[in-house]
Design a protein around this motif. Structure first.
Motif, mmCIF file in Angstrom:
data_model
loop_
_atom_site.group_PDB
_atom_site.id
_atom_site.type_symbol
_atom_site.label_atom_id
_atom_site.label_comp_id
_atom_site.label_asym_id
_atom_site.label_seq_id
_atom_site.Cartn_x
_atom_site.Cartn_y
_atom_site.Cartn_z
ATOM 1 N N PRO A 185 35.705 39.292 38.655
ATOM 2 C CA PRO A 185 36.318 40.488 38.066
ATOM 3 C C PRO A 185 36.906 41.475 39.066
ATOM 4 C CG PRO A 185 33.916 40.598 37.943
ATOM 5 C CD PRO A 185 34.264 39.215 38.383
ATOM 6 N N GLN A 203 40.471 31.133 31.216
ATOM 7 C CA GLN A 203 41.049 32.120 30.315
ATOM 8 C C GLN A 203 41.400 31.435 28.999
ATOM 9 O OE1 GLN A 203 44.253 33.743 32.822
ATOM 10 N NE2 GLN A 203 43.061 35.627 32.927
ATOM 11 N N GLU A 214 49.332 42.187 41.036
ATOM 12 C CA GLU A 214 48.843 43.526 41.391
ATOM 13 C C GLU A 214 49.041 43.835 42.872
ATOM 14 O OE1 GLU A 214 45.243 44.322 38.209
ATOM 15 O OE2 GLU A 214 44.825 43.081 39.960
ATOM 16 N N GLU A 239 52.628 33.753 38.499
ATOM 17 C CA GLU A 239 51.551 33.166 37.707
ATOM 18 C C GLU A 239 51.444 31.688 38.042
ATOM 19 O OE1 GLU A 239 49.977 32.853 33.072
ATOM 20 O OE2 GLU A 239 51.860 33.878 33.529
ATOM 21 N N PRO A 266 41.800 41.071 42.710
ATOM 22 C CA PRO A 266 43.076 41.438 42.081
ATOM 23 C C PRO A 266 43.980 40.227 41.877
ATOM 24 C CG PRO A 266 43.104 42.024 44.402
ATOM 25 C CD PRO A 266 41.710 41.535 44.098
ATOM 26 N N THR A 267 44.913 40.373 40.980
ATOM 27 C CA THR A 267 45.899 39.310 40.779
ATOM 28 C C THR A 267 46.952 39.379 41.874
ATOM 29 O OG1 THR A 267 47.386 40.646 39.422
ATOM 30 C CG2 THR A 267 45.571 39.520 38.283
ATOM 31 N N SER A 286 48.549 28.497 37.208
ATOM 32 C CA SER A 286 47.253 28.050 36.716
ATOM 33 C C SER A 286 47.366 26.630 36.184
ATOM 34 C CB SER A 286 46.756 28.972 35.594
ATOM 35 O OG SER A 286 47.598 28.869 34.461
ATOM 36 N N SER A 290 46.457 34.133 38.007
ATOM 37 C CA SER A 290 46.748 34.386 36.594
ATOM 38 C C SER A 290 47.319 35.780 36.404
ATOM 39 C CB SER A 290 45.468 34.227 35.770
ATOM 40 O OG SER A 290 44.438 35.028 36.318
ATOM 41 N N ALA A 291 47.794 36.042 35.189
ATOM 42 C CA ALA A 291 48.370 37.349 34.882
ATOM 43 C C ALA A 291 47.294 38.428 34.783
ATOM 44 C CB ALA A 291 49.159 37.280 33.579
ATOM 45 N N ASP A 292 46.079 38.023 34.451
ATOM 46 C CA ASP A 292 44.976 38.971 34.267
ATOM 47 C C ASP A 292 43.777 38.570 35.122
ATOM 48 O OD1 ASP A 292 46.307 40.414 32.070
ATOM 49 O OD2 ASP A 292 45.980 38.553 30.954
ATOM 50 N N HIS A 293 42.856 39.519 35.283
ATOM 51 C CA HIS A 293 41.609 39.221 35.981
ATOM 52 C C HIS A 293 40.820 38.169 35.201
ATOM 53 C CE1 HIS A 293 41.334 43.187 38.469
ATOM 54 N NE2 HIS A 293 42.578 42.765 38.337
ATOM 55 N N ILE A 294 39.902 37.494 35.891
ATOM 56 C CA ILE A 294 39.049 36.531 35.205
ATOM 57 C C ILE A 294 37.591 36.986 35.304
ATOM 58 C CG2 ILE A 294 40.611 34.594 35.542
ATOM 59 C CD1 ILE A 294 38.795 33.613 37.793
#
Length: 318
Positions: free
Chosen positions: A227, A286, A234, A241, A230-231, A243, A219-223
């Protein structure tokens, strides 16, 4: 003296009343996957939230087959009155149209987006016993000798996710298809293959038990559930992306007022802590949400991305 209304004014008032009264009877949400799974769960939680908000029943109907295509085709042909909705997903709405040249519906023209709902990111994993600690290590290993990876079947999101990553990094990889997520997870957990992308819902228990190592989140962000992981972005792959996203749609030409009513209710639900807890008790998913226009833009980008992966790698529906 009473004044009469003209025919045109009467019709306008009748139409406005009909739309403002929506929904005045039960609404059906067609889910293109089996009862008890991820997409079915999302539809039932959102359906309950819509029932509370709009004071009407939202009934889930599972219409299974052809990776969601059968359910999507049914809704594409349904009346555009707001009483048949579709639990859209990456498979029938973005991947299958890229894989199937003569699919029976147009993923853009035949639907009216309402709102994105949630996503279950794909997680890049390796066996816990592997010496590979991060994406850089995996890329380096693959350039010494091709890496075998498991996926859930040709054309699945886990297959295309790895092909997307392979193209972006120059990794040398060989995909090994399995009959669904469970045997694919078993293969990577047991070291039968060296890596895999898997839905967070499928691989999280094995990560938490220490049998798999998570290298990156798709994903674009951490979940919340992972936590510290890293994506992919990153770790040097911009724009990556992948999901298993879901959204709510109606047949094309559904009145704008109905779309807006549903979109407001959905977005309110996705901000309700009780709904979020039901959808994602462990922080696995998310929350997405957004306007109908946001969903339309996202869908076009997903179609473009997966069509390029399919075309670049000569992937055909199995």
């Amino acid at each position: 003296m009473a004044l009469g209304l003209g025919l045109g004014a009467t019709l306008l008032l009748s139409t406005a009343h009909a739309e403002s009264a929506y929904p005045d009877r039960p609404v059906k949400i067609v889910v293109p996957y089996p009862a008890g799974g991820y997409y079915d769960h999302v539809a039932r939680v959102i359906g309950d939230a819509l029932r509370t908000a709009l004071k009407q029943s939202f009934i889930v109907e599972n219409k299974v087959g052809a990776n969601g295509v059968i359910g999507a085709a049914q809704v594409a042909k349904a009346p555009a009155d707001g009483y048949t909705l579709f639990l859209a997903a990456v498979g029938p709405n973005a991947i299958s149209p890229a894989l199937t040249p003569n699919i029976s519906y147009d993923p853009i023209a035949d639907f009216s987006p309402i709102s994105l709902l949630v996503s279950a990111p794909n997680i890049l994993v390796v066996p816990a016993s592997s010496g590979v600690k991060n994406l850089t290590d995996l890329v380096a290993a693959s350039k010494k000798a091709p890496v075998n990876y498991a996926h859930n079947g040709v054309g699945s999101s886990t297959h295309l996710a790895m092909e997307l990553l392979k193209g972006a990094t120059g990794m040398q990889m060989v995909g090994i298809p399995y009959r669904g997520s469970a045997p694919a997870v078993v293969a990577v957990t047991g070291g039968e293959v060296q890596a895999s992308f898997g839905s967070v819902l499928d691989v999280l228990p094995q990560i938490q038990s220490g049998r798999l190592r998570a290298l990156a989140v798709g994903s674009a962000d951490h979940i919340g559930a992972l936590p510290q992981v890293p994506t992919v972005m990153e770790q040097g792959v911009p724009g990556f992306e992948s999901s298993a996203w879901s959204g709510l749609m109606a047949p094309a030409n559904t009145p704008t007022q109905i779309i807006e009513t549903l979109s407001r209710a959905v977005n309110s639900a996705l901000k309700d802590p009780a709904v979020v807890k039901r959808l994602s008790p462990g922080g696995e998913l998310q929350m997405l949400g957004g306007s109908a226009d946001d969903f339309a833009t996202y869908l076009k980008s997903e179609l473009k991305k997966w069509r390029k992966v399919v075309d670049d790698n000569g992937i055909t529906a199995s």
